[in-house]
Design a protein around this motif. Structure first.
Motif, PDB file in Angstrom:
ATOM      1  N   ASP A 164      63.870  59.999  44.982  1.00 27.82           N
ATOM      2  CA  ASP A 164      64.907  59.073  45.459  1.00 27.82           C
ATOM      3  C   ASP A 164      66.140  59.914  45.783  1.00 27.82           C
ATOM      4  O   ASP A 164      66.812  60.416  44.879  1.00 27.82           O
ATOM      5  CB  ASP A 164      65.214  58.037  44.382  1.00 27.82           C
ATOM      6  N   ILE A 165      66.426  60.077  47.084  1.00 29.17           N
ATOM      7  CA  ILE A 165      67.516  60.937  47.532  1.00 29.17           C
ATOM      8  C   ILE A 165      68.590  60.072  48.176  1.00 29.17           C
ATOM      9  O   ILE A 165      68.305  59.213  49.005  1.00 29.17           O
ATOM     10  CB  ILE A 165      67.023  61.985  48.548  1.00 29.17           C
ATOM     11  N   ARG A 166      69.832  60.299  47.792  1.00 30.83           N
ATOM     12  CA  ARG A 166      70.973  59.578  48.355  1.00 30.83           C
ATOM     13  C   ARG A 166      71.869  60.570  49.080  1.00 30.83           C
ATOM     14  O   ARG A 166      72.415  61.486  48.473  1.00 30.83           O
ATOM     15  CB  ARG A 166      71.760  58.882  47.249  1.00 30.83           C
ATOM     16  N   LEU A 167      72.009  60.375  50.415  1.00 33.18           N
ATOM     17  CA  LEU A 167      72.873  61.214  51.231  1.00 33.18           C
ATOM     18  C   LEU A 167      74.053  60.380  51.707  1.00 33.18           C
ATOM     19  O   LEU A 167      73.884  59.231  52.112  1.00 33.18           O
ATOM     20  CB  LEU A 167      72.106  61.769  52.433  1.00 33.18           C
ATOM     21  N   GLU A 168      75.238  60.966  51.686  1.00 30.15           N
ATOM     22  CA  GLU A 168      76.429  60.232  52.117  1.00 30.15           C
ATOM     23  C   GLU A 168      77.462  61.204  52.649  1.00 30.15           C
ATOM     24  O   GLU A 168      77.552  62.353  52.204  1.00 30.15           O
ATOM     25  CB  GLU A 168      77.000  59.398  50.973  1.00 30.15           C
ATOM     26  N   ASP A 171      55.511  58.041  47.825  1.00 33.44           N
ATOM     27  CA  ASP A 171      56.320  56.873  47.474  1.00 33.44           C
ATOM     28  C   ASP A 171      57.795  57.264  47.319  1.00 33.44           C
ATOM     29  O   ASP A 171      58.422  57.007  46.298  1.00 33.44           O
ATOM     30  CB  ASP A 171      55.786  56.238  46.185  1.00 33.44           C
ATOM     31  N   GLY A 172      58.355  57.867  48.381  1.00 37.00           N
ATOM     32  CA  GLY A 172      59.731  58.341  48.311  1.00 37.00           C
ATOM     33  C   GLY A 172      60.727  57.335  48.869  1.00 37.00           C
ATOM     34  O   GLY A 172      60.379  56.333  49.503  1.00 37.00           O
ATOM     35  N   ARG A 173      61.986  57.627  48.662  1.00 37.96           N
ATOM     36  CA  ARG A 173      63.069  56.780  49.149  1.00 37.96           C
ATOM     37  C   ARG A 173      64.231  57.660  49.566  1.00 37.96           C
ATOM     38  O   ARG A 173      64.637  58.568  48.832  1.00 37.96           O
ATOM     39  CB  ARG A 173      63.519  55.806  48.063  1.00 37.96           C
ATOM     40  N   LEU A 174      64.770  57.386  50.774  1.00 38.48           N
ATOM     41  CA  LEU A 174      65.901  58.136  51.289  1.00 38.48           C
ATOM     42  C   LEU A 174      66.971  57.156  51.720  1.00 38.48           C
ATOM     43  O   LEU A 174      66.717  56.236  52.502  1.00 38.48           O
ATOM     44  CB  LEU A 174      65.465  58.993  52.491  1.00 38.48           C
ATOM     45  N   ARG A 175      68.186  57.363  51.214  1.00 39.63           N
ATOM     46  CA  ARG A 175      69.309  56.507  51.570  1.00 39.63           C
ATOM     47  C   ARG A 175      70.422  57.348  52.168  1.00 39.63           C
ATOM     48  O   ARG A 175      70.715  58.436  51.685  1.00 39.63           O
ATOM     49  CB  ARG A 175      69.816  55.754  50.341  1.00 39.63           C
ATOM     50  N   ILE A 180      71.621  53.293  55.605  1.00 39.07           N
ATOM     51  CA  ILE A 180      70.193  53.279  55.910  1.00 39.07           C
ATOM     52  C   ILE A 180      69.429  53.443  54.607  1.00 39.07           C
ATOM     53  O   ILE A 180      69.759  54.302  53.782  1.00 39.07           O
ATOM     54  CB  ILE A 180      69.830  54.413  56.884  1.00 39.07           C
ATOM     55  N   ASP A 181      68.412  52.633  54.413  1.00 35.07           N
ATOM     56  CA  ASP A 181      67.565  52.689  53.219  1.00 35.07           C
ATOM     57  C   ASP A 181      66.117  52.758  53.700  1.00 35.07           C
ATOM     58  O   ASP A 181      65.582  51.785  54.238  1.00 35.07           O
ATOM     59  CB  ASP A 181      67.796  51.455  52.348  1.00 35.07           C
ATOM     60  N   ILE A 182      65.486  53.915  53.500  1.00 33.81           N
ATOM     61  CA  ILE A 182      64.169  54.164  54.084  1.00 33.81           C
ATOM     62  C   ILE A 182      63.159  54.499  52.989  1.00 33.81           C
ATOM     63  O   ILE A 182      63.433  55.309  52.105  1.00 33.81           O
ATOM     64  CB  ILE A 182      64.237  55.337  55.082  1.00 33.81           C
ATOM     65  N   ALA A 183      61.993  53.865  53.072  1.00 36.48           N
ATOM     66  CA  ALA A 183      60.836  54.253  52.259  1.00 36.48           C
ATOM     67  C   ALA A 183      60.009  55.216  53.089  1.00 36.48           C
ATOM     68  O   ALA A 183      59.748  54.974  54.266  1.00 36.48           O
ATOM     69  CB  ALA A 183      60.020  53.029  51.880  1.00 36.48           C
ATOM     70  N   LEU A 184      59.587  56.337  52.475  1.00 43.53           N
ATOM     71  CA  LEU A 184      58.837  57.326  53.226  1.00 43.53           C
ATOM     72  C   LEU A 184      57.767  57.966  52.356  1.00 43.53           C
ATOM     73  O   LEU A 184      57.957  58.166  51.151  1.00 43.53           O
ATOM     74  CB  LEU A 184      59.750  58.386  53.827  1.00 43.53           C
ATOM     75  N   VAL A 239      56.110  62.312  57.858  1.00 40.78           N
ATOM     76  CA  VAL A 239      56.261  61.190  56.934  1.00 40.78           C
ATOM     77  C   VAL A 239      56.220  59.877  57.704  1.00 40.78           C
ATOM     78  O   VAL A 239      56.672  59.786  58.849  1.00 40.78           O
ATOM     79  CB  VAL A 239      57.579  61.293  56.136  1.00 40.78           C
ATOM     80  N   ARG A 240      55.641  58.893  57.063  1.00 44.70           N
ATOM     81  CA  ARG A 240      55.683  57.531  57.584  1.00 44.70           C
ATOM     82  C   ARG A 240      56.979  56.896  57.102  1.00 44.70           C
ATOM     83  O   ARG A 240      57.342  56.999  55.929  1.00 44.70           O
ATOM     84  CB  ARG A 240      54.467  56.751  57.099  1.00 44.70           C
ATOM     85  N   VAL A 241      57.678  56.227  58.022  1.00 41.63           N
ATOM     86  CA  VAL A 241      59.019  55.712  57.748  1.00 41.63           C
ATOM     87  C   VAL A 241      59.029  54.196  57.887  1.00 41.63           C
ATOM     88  O   VAL A 241      58.478  53.647  58.833  1.00 41.63           O
ATOM     89  CB  VAL A 241      60.042  56.333  58.736  1.00 41.63           C
ATOM     90  N   ASP A 242      59.668  53.533  56.944  1.00 38.87           N
ATOM     91  CA  ASP A 242      59.836  52.078  57.015  1.00 38.87           C
ATOM     92  C   ASP A 242      61.124  51.738  56.273  1.00 38.87           C
ATOM     93  O   ASP A 242      61.227  51.949  55.062  1.00 38.87           O
ATOM     94  CB  ASP A 242      58.644  51.362  56.377  1.00 38.87           C
ATOM     95  N   GLY A 243      62.103  51.247  56.996  1.00 38.25           N
ATOM     96  CA  GLY A 243      63.377  51.005  56.329  1.00 38.25           C
ATOM     97  C   GLY A 243      64.218  49.969  57.030  1.00 38.25           C
ATOM     98  O   GLY A 243      63.815  49.342  58.011  1.00 38.25           O
ATOM     99  N   LYS A 244      65.416  49.806  56.521  1.00 34.55           N
ATOM    100  CA  LYS A 244      66.371  48.853  57.068  1.00 34.55           C
ATOM    101  C   LYS A 244      67.771  49.337  56.739  1.00 34.55           C
ATOM    102  O   LYS A 244      67.957  50.349  56.043  1.00 34.55           O
ATOM    103  CB  LYS A 244      66.141  47.458  56.481  1.00 34.55           C
ATOM    104  N   GLY A 245      68.760  48.600  57.215  1.00 31.49           N
ATOM    105  CA  GLY A 245      70.140  48.965  56.919  1.00 31.49           C
ATOM    106  C   GLY A 245      71.088  48.377  57.933  1.00 31.49           C
ATOM    107  O   GLY A 245      70.811  47.336  58.545  1.00 31.49           O
TER     108      GLY A 245
END
Length: 661
Positions: free
Chosen positions: A127-131, A166-170, A180-184, A201-207
């Motif tokens: 679970d990575i948070r970039l800002e 089962d990763g997550r990138l924000r 942006i909140d992406i499951a990858l 990576v397969r990407v599926d997200g919203k934001g």
């Protein structure tokens, strides 16, 4: 053969190296310690020094809350559970990243040269948070003090492959209202990508992008490629924001800065106006559209090159540039339509496009069209958005080679240039080919204050009478060209308000030509002449001239001169046209130049509204003639015809030289 007996020297050496009892005790103790270490050794003992080393290198605290383990062999596998990495000090979020488990495969031999080669890193539920930083420079992915070393030299580590489960990138950019909140999750590379492509990576997200909600799905290159900010990062994504959809395939360079990319982009939606909250482009309302072109960005310059597609029922192609380096975006475009559906331009006037069976419109436009159909008014009253008119600058040239307008078949082509500078909108020129002639206009709308101050100059030149009324059978064979000038100045935030307050003048005229005699006789209700031409054959009557001259004040057009002069009849008129109330009140008086029996010549009144005009004889004057005929008929029936006998009092008008040519 028996071995030789030991010599005295050899005996002395054997006695010299024979372990003493003390040596045996020491060796036994060492073996016992090694056995105990082997039985009790725990790799977790290395967690504190490892955490300190990472903290020193990144300036962030690393915590390994689970077990640390190492499997030795031809490949060394280091695994750690429940890792937590602290965020930058300025962030409100305490944690930048975490993972339930991380496994690292290490090649052992490079370690002898103090180099670290990681064959693969496998991350489970990272679970990575970039800002971005509050100051807008850099982000929390910049470690240490953010300053590059003078000569860092070649890196002493290398990572070959990254696998995410089962990763997550924000990603958050508060200043741009973007999150942006992406499951990858990693997937095997396609055959065409090759093994050297890493693990995409397969990407599926919203934001939210610039405050507008969106969804995102597709594929992207391995996140490992993000470490090299100079190497293009491959994406193949599909995004939706409301009814707007964008499909992008290509490369991004340094994606988190979003400053350079080269994408093939398909863009579609229900209304180009919906792009304003997404891109900050104040485009006019439009019917549904679908475009396909090449989208590039280099720093502050965006380009959408070689695009083609449709807007409503019109084709549209061209090139667009958007420069965002100034206080407002600068939108520059060269557009071409080979076939332009005229009603697709309705959005420029604040009106919806046509919504018939063969027309393209979105649900909101259909509802607006239904509202307008039920309204007694014709002029568009939807106000312009002053904020949008001041949101960007523009220089747009749009050419249409052919215009499709079933209700206005005389419109042939278009050449328009729109200039927008700090709320000052100019259409210079706005030219239409109309009925073999030209309508040339310049329009200036000053939206720097409220209400909008609008000035328009329209020149009509060489419009051919038969083409102007091409659908009217009685106009066939007519000859004549129409010209004139219109100058208007109005204030208001909609077309209806601008025209309803307008001052200026309207002058249109026609020189010599021909028109159907039947039209003139019917206009004067000359029954005998009309029957003659209906029962025999119509003929053309020469036109000397025609002109209409109106003064305009506060939305009221008042006739100053109004006449239509032929060798058979002259029609003179007077009255008003209210642009504010959308009402007609004109009186046309036919005056024949011949004598005719059975005529009911009377003034013709043009009334009603723009949406529902009426054209009828002046019943008061007509009733007077009828009453006279009835009175005479009661004395002697043939005498009743005297009331309908026209002695032809009409005289030639003074056309002057302006329209006589």
């Amino acid at each position: 053969m028996d071995p030789a007996p030991p010599t005295p020297g050899r005996m002395r050496r054997l006695r010299r190296w024979r372990p003493s009892r003390r040596t045996g005790i020491v060796l036994g103790a060492v073996a016992a310690v090694l056995l105990v270490l082997w039985l009790l050794f725990d790799w977790n003992w290395f967690k504190p020094p490892l955490e300190r080393a990472v903290g020193a290198a990144t300036g962030r605290e690393l915590r390994i809350e689970g077990d640390l383990d190492v499997d030795l062999g031809r490949t060394i596998t280091v695994s750690a559970e429940r890792l937590r990495l602290a965020n930058a000090a300025w962030s409100k979020e305490p944690r930048m990243g975490s993972a339930e488990r991380v496994e690292i495969d290490i090649a052992p031999w490079p370690l002898l040269a103090l180099r670290l080669r990681m064959k693969e890193v496998r991350a489970v539920r990272p679970d990575i948070r970039l800002e971005t930083a509050p100051e807008g420079a850099g982000g929390n992915w910049v470690f240490g003090d953010g300053r590059a070393k003078a000569d860092p030299g070649p890196p002493r580590w290398r990572l070959d492959r990254l696998w995410i489960e089962d990763g997550r990138l924000r990603f958050t950019d508060a200043a741009q209202k973007t999150d942006i909140d992406i499951a990858l999750s990693s997937v095997a590379p396609a055959a065409r990508e090759g093994r050297d492509a890493g693990s995409p990576v397969r990407v599926d997200g919203k934001g939210h992008w610039r405050g507008a909600a969106f969804r995102l799905e597709g594929r992207a290159a391995s996140p490992l490629d993000l470490a090299d900010t100079d190497t293009p990062y491959r994406v193949d994504l599909d995004a939706r924001a409301g009814a707007t959809r964008a499909s992008a395939s290509g490369t991004l360079t340094n994606p988190f800065r979003f400053q350079a990319f080269d994408l093939r982009m398909k863009l579609s939606g229900q209304d180009l106006e919906d792009l304003y909250p997404l891109l900050g482009l104040a485009l006019p309302p439009s019917p549904p559209y679908a475009l396909d072109g090449r989208l590039l960005r280099s720093g502050d310059l965006w380009r959408y090159e070689g695009f083609e597609g449709k807007v409503g029922d019109s084709d549209l192609a061209g090139d667009v540039k958007v420069d965002v380096s100034g206080a407002r975006p600068m939108f520059t475009a060269q557009l071409l339509s080979r076939r332009l559906d005229f009603d697709d331009l309705a959005g420029f006037l604040g009106a919806p496009p046509s919504t018939g069976a063969d027309e393209t419109a979105n649900p909101a436009q259909k509802a607006e069209a239904a509202r307008r159909a039920a309204s007694p008014r014709l002029l568009p009253d939807t106000p312009y958005d002053l904020a949008k008119l001041n949101a960007m600058d523009a220089d747009v040239r749009w050419r249409a080679q052919k215009i499709h307008a079933p209700s206005l078949p005389m419109i042939e082509d278009m050449d328009a240039r729109l200039l927008l500078d700090t709320g000052m909108l100019r259409l210079e020129p706005l030219n239409f080919g109309v009925a073999g002639g030209d309508v040339r206009a310049t329009l200036r709308m000053n939206a720097r204050g409220e209400p909008i101050d609008t000035r328009a100059r329209i020149a009509v030149r060489g419009v051919e009478l038969p083409k102007l009324f091409a659908q009217a059978e009685l106009a066939q064979g007519a000859v004549g060209r129409i010209g004139g000038d219109i100058v208007l100045h109005g204030r208001g935030n909609s077309v209806a308000a601008i025209l309803g307050s307008a001052d200026g003048e309207v002058g249109l005229g026609m020189g010599r030509g021909r028109i159907s005699n039947l039209v003139m006789e019917l206009a004067g209700l000359d029954i005998a002449e009309a029957l003659k031409f209906l029962l025999t054959q119509d003929r053309q009557v020469p036109i000397r001239c025609a002109f209409a001259d109106f003064g305009v004040e506060d939305g009221l057009m008042t006739s100053r001169a109004l006449a239509f002069d032929t060798t058979d009849t002259i029609v003179v008129g007077e009255g008003t046209v209210s642009l504010k109330d959308e009402r007609l009140d004109l009186l046309l008086k036919p005056r024949p130049k011949d004598r005719s029996l059975l005529t009911l010549r009377s003034p013709l009144r043009v009334g009603g509204t723009f949406k529902d005009p009426s054209f009828r004889p002046d019943m008061a004057a007509l009733g007077l003639r009828g009453a006279i005929a009835l009175a005479l008929g009661s004395i002697a029936p043939p005498a009743a015809l005297l009331a309908t006998f026209e002695t032809g009092p009409g005289e030639d008008s003074d056309c002057g030289g302006q329209y006589a040519r």
